[in-house]
Scaffold this motif. Structure first.
Motif, PDB file in Angstrom:
ATOM      1  N   ILE A  43      -5.911   5.216  -1.382  1.00  0.00           N
ATOM      2  CA  ILE A  43      -6.686   3.717  -1.863  1.00  0.00           C
ATOM      3  C   ILE A  43      -7.232   3.229  -2.900  1.00  0.00           C
ATOM      4  CG2 ILE A  43      -8.965   2.853  -0.456  1.00  0.00           C
ATOM      5  CD1 ILE A  43      -8.829   5.115   1.471  1.00  0.00           C
ATOM      6  N   LEU A  44      -6.437   1.965  -2.984  1.00  0.00           N
ATOM      7  CA  LEU A  44      -6.926   1.231  -4.900  1.00  0.00           C
ATOM      8  C   LEU A  44      -8.410   0.181  -3.833  1.00  0.00           C
ATOM      9  CD1 LEU A  44      -6.827   0.237  -7.187  1.00  0.00           C
ATOM     10  CD2 LEU A  44      -5.106  -1.348  -6.304  1.00  0.00           C
ATOM     11  N   VAL A  45      -9.627   0.290  -4.374  1.00  0.00           N
ATOM     12  CA  VAL A  45     -10.737  -1.028  -4.240  1.00  0.00           C
ATOM     13  C   VAL A  45     -10.622  -1.483  -5.220  1.00  0.00           C
ATOM     14  CG1 VAL A  45     -13.069  -0.643  -4.433  1.00  0.00           C
ATOM     15  CG2 VAL A  45     -12.004   1.493  -2.873  1.00  0.00           C
ATOM     16  N   LEU A  46     -10.573  -2.671  -4.871  1.00  0.00           N
ATOM     17  CA  LEU A  46     -10.775  -4.076  -6.193  1.00  0.00           C
ATOM     18  C   LEU A  46     -12.355  -4.717  -5.909  1.00  0.00           C
ATOM     19  CD1 LEU A  46      -7.376  -6.196  -5.903  1.00  0.00           C
ATOM     20  CD2 LEU A  46      -8.507  -4.127  -7.835  1.00  0.00           C
ATOM     21  N   PHE A  83      -7.774   9.542  -1.884  1.00  0.00           N
ATOM     22  CA  PHE A  83      -6.797   9.902  -3.404  1.00  0.00           C
ATOM     23  C   PHE A  83      -7.662   8.647  -3.806  1.00  0.00           C
ATOM     24  CE2 PHE A  83      -4.415   8.882  -6.831  1.00  0.00           C
ATOM     25  CZ  PHE A  83      -5.436   9.791  -8.160  1.00  0.00           C
ATOM     26  N   VAL A  84      -8.888   7.786  -4.024  1.00  0.00           N
ATOM     27  CA  VAL A  84      -9.353   6.861  -4.092  1.00  0.00           C
ATOM     28  C   VAL A  84      -9.431   6.725  -5.618  1.00  0.00           C
ATOM     29  CG1 VAL A  84     -11.301   5.670  -3.478  1.00  0.00           C
ATOM     30  CG2 VAL A  84     -10.785   7.311  -2.058  1.00  0.00           C
ATOM     31  N   LEU A 138       0.177   1.476  -0.892  1.00  0.00           N
ATOM     32  CA  LEU A 138      -1.052   2.727  -0.930  1.00  0.00           C
ATOM     33  C   LEU A 138      -1.089   3.088   0.811  1.00  0.00           C
ATOM     34  CD1 LEU A 138      -2.587  -0.293  -3.316  1.00  0.00           C
ATOM     35  CD2 LEU A 138      -2.709   1.720  -3.614  1.00  0.00           C
ATOM     36  N   ALA A 139      -1.987   3.548   0.856  1.00  0.00           N
ATOM     37  CA  ALA A 139      -2.329   3.420   2.355  1.00  0.00           C
ATOM     38  C   ALA A 139      -3.314   3.040   2.858  1.00  0.00           C
ATOM     39  CB  ALA A 139      -3.232   5.078   2.404  1.00  0.00           C
ATOM     40  N   CYS A 140      -3.803   2.380   1.977  1.00  0.00           N
ATOM     41  CA  CYS A 140      -5.203   1.035   2.027  1.00  0.00           C
ATOM     42  C   CYS A 140      -5.670   0.501   0.930  1.00  0.00           C
ATOM     43  CB  CYS A 140      -6.376   1.597   2.929  1.00  0.00           C
ATOM     44  SG  CYS A 140      -7.355   0.507   3.248  1.00  0.00           S
ATOM     45  N   LEU A 141      -6.002  -0.976   0.910  1.00  0.00           N
ATOM     46  CA  LEU A 141      -6.201  -1.723  -0.293  1.00  0.00           C
ATOM     47  C   LEU A 141      -7.209  -2.252   0.531  1.00  0.00           C
ATOM     48  CD1 LEU A 141      -6.158  -2.838  -3.441  1.00  0.00           C
ATOM     49  CD2 LEU A 141      -4.592  -4.481  -1.918  1.00  0.00           C
ATOM     50  N   VAL A 142      -8.495  -1.787  -0.769  1.00  0.00           N
ATOM     51  CA  VAL A 142      -9.843  -2.557  -0.373  1.00  0.00           C
ATOM     52  C   VAL A 142     -10.192  -3.249  -1.267  1.00  0.00           C
ATOM     53  CG1 VAL A 142     -12.097  -1.429   0.381  1.00  0.00           C
ATOM     54  CG2 VAL A 142     -10.237   0.127   0.946  1.00  0.00           C
TER      55      VAL A 142
END
Length: 370
Positions: A43-46, A83-84, A138-142
């Motif tokens: 998971i990527l956080v912007l 995995f963040v 990515l599983a998820c982009l936040v």
């Protein structure tokens, strides 16, 4: 204090959307949890405009992060499962190359020689980090606030590299009210004589520093990050005690004035003024309609993901709820399975940092289904 920051060197030259390039640039990031063997649990956080990559505490840096209540073992963004990665925006002074960084061509700080910055550049730099970590998808982009706009750019510029998306209190383009506020913030900084056309003491350790401009800019921001309901509920018309009041003419008289002053004082020398100017303007420039022939909806329809959660709050005056509805409708039209959550939190735009219970329920529930 321990520092969990890592650094990713960007390709050199790193071309910028609006012209020019950076050489030897890097971005700071932090990670938590474990990347699985399939490398498909990332998971990527912007982030918004001012946060660092330190989103949550960890073994290397136990200090609380800016989204401490949201992420960590057993929390909504569960680091036992995911995995963040949190990346500090290119152009931000929290470890990434920015206007306060040394320009290798001159050996001096870039200052206003830093190339014009766009949120597409922020997105491309974050994508380099993900690629360097060996993650193809990515599983998820936040994306939160400004980071939500950068996330839309990321998905457009790097198709099929994101499975799911969580859009938090953001916009597909800046509306006139948001542009007007940010323009005033930039003007406050630029009109401070100590800004000196970007030539102030960069390390904030001298007298030549736009304290006044940064203070007014921060106060303007804080006013728009919360709602009128929140201000009324917290402060009403409560006056300061006599000994707390300023002696000067027209000095502070109400508690809300003192609150804003405290906020500004904590912020002023903790964020580079030129970086603030560059990121603020990048937010105004971003417009997903550029990718859809002038149509926001057509721009959004070019994003290819499987699922999305779009969250907004009814009291947000900076990124109003109808903009979240627009994002949800566009992603749905693009073929994504979209959950839309409209919250009534009184905290306005900052609700995602404050109303952790309701945002956790929505985000945690969504991620549990992935």
């Amino acid at each position: 204090m321990a520092d969990a920051r890592r650094y990713c060197t960007l390709p050199s030259p790193f071309p910028m959307k609006r012209g020019g390039a950076l050489h030897g640039a890097r971005v700071a990031y932090e990670t938590w949890g474990t990347l699985n063997a399939a490398r498909d649990n990332a998971i990527l956080v912007l982030t918004g405009l001012s946060p660092s990559a330190h989103m949550m505490s960890g073994a290397e840096d136990p200090s609380p992060g800016w989204w401490e209540g949201m992420a960590g073992p057993g929390k909504a963004i569960d680091t036992d499962r995911w995995f963040v990665i949190c990346v500090n925006s290119l152009g931000s002074d929290k470890g990434s190359t920015c206007p306060a960084s040394t320009n290798p061509a001159t050996g001096e700080a870039y200052r206003l020689d830093f190339p014009e910055l766009s949120l597409e550049d922020v997105a491309n730099a974050a994508h380099v980090v993900v690629r360097e970590l060996g993650i193809a998808r990515l599983a998820c982009l936040v994306g939160c606030s400004m980071g939500g706009m950068a996330a839309l750019a990321y998905m457009l510029l790097h198709p099929d590299t994101v499975r799911a998306h969580v859009s938090v209190d953001t916009a597909p383009q800046a509306q006139p009210f948001a542009i007007a506020i940010r323009s005033l913030q930039r003007e406050a900084i630029r009109l401070d004589p100590q800004w000196a056309n970007g030539g102030y003491d960069i390390h904030g350790d001298g007298e030549r520093y736009p304290d006044m401009g940064m203070s007014i800019a921060r106060k303007l921001g804080v006013i728009t990050y919360r709602s009128a309901m929140e201000w009324n509920g917290r402060f009403a018309r409560i006056r300061l005690d006599a000994e707390q009041r300023e002696e000067q003419p027209f000095g502070f008289e109400f508690q809300v004035e003192s609150y804003l002053e405290g906020h500004a004082r904590r912020f002023v020398r903790s964020f580079d003024p030129n970086s603030y100017l560059y990121l603020s303007r990048a937010s105004d420039w971003f417009d997903i309609a550029e990718y859809g022939g002038g149509s926001v909806m057509e721009g959004l329809k070019r994003i290819r993901i499987e699922r999305a959660l779009v969250i907004g709050v009814s009291t947000d005056i900076l990124f109003p709820l109808e903009q979240q509805e627009q994002i949800a409708a566009g992603l749905e039209a693009a073929g994504a399975n979209v959950d839309f959550v409209a919250l009534d939190s009184p905290q306005g735009h900052d609700a995602f940092l404050v109303d952790i219970e309701n945002y956790s329920r929505a985000i945690g529930g969504f991620l549990a289904k992935l």
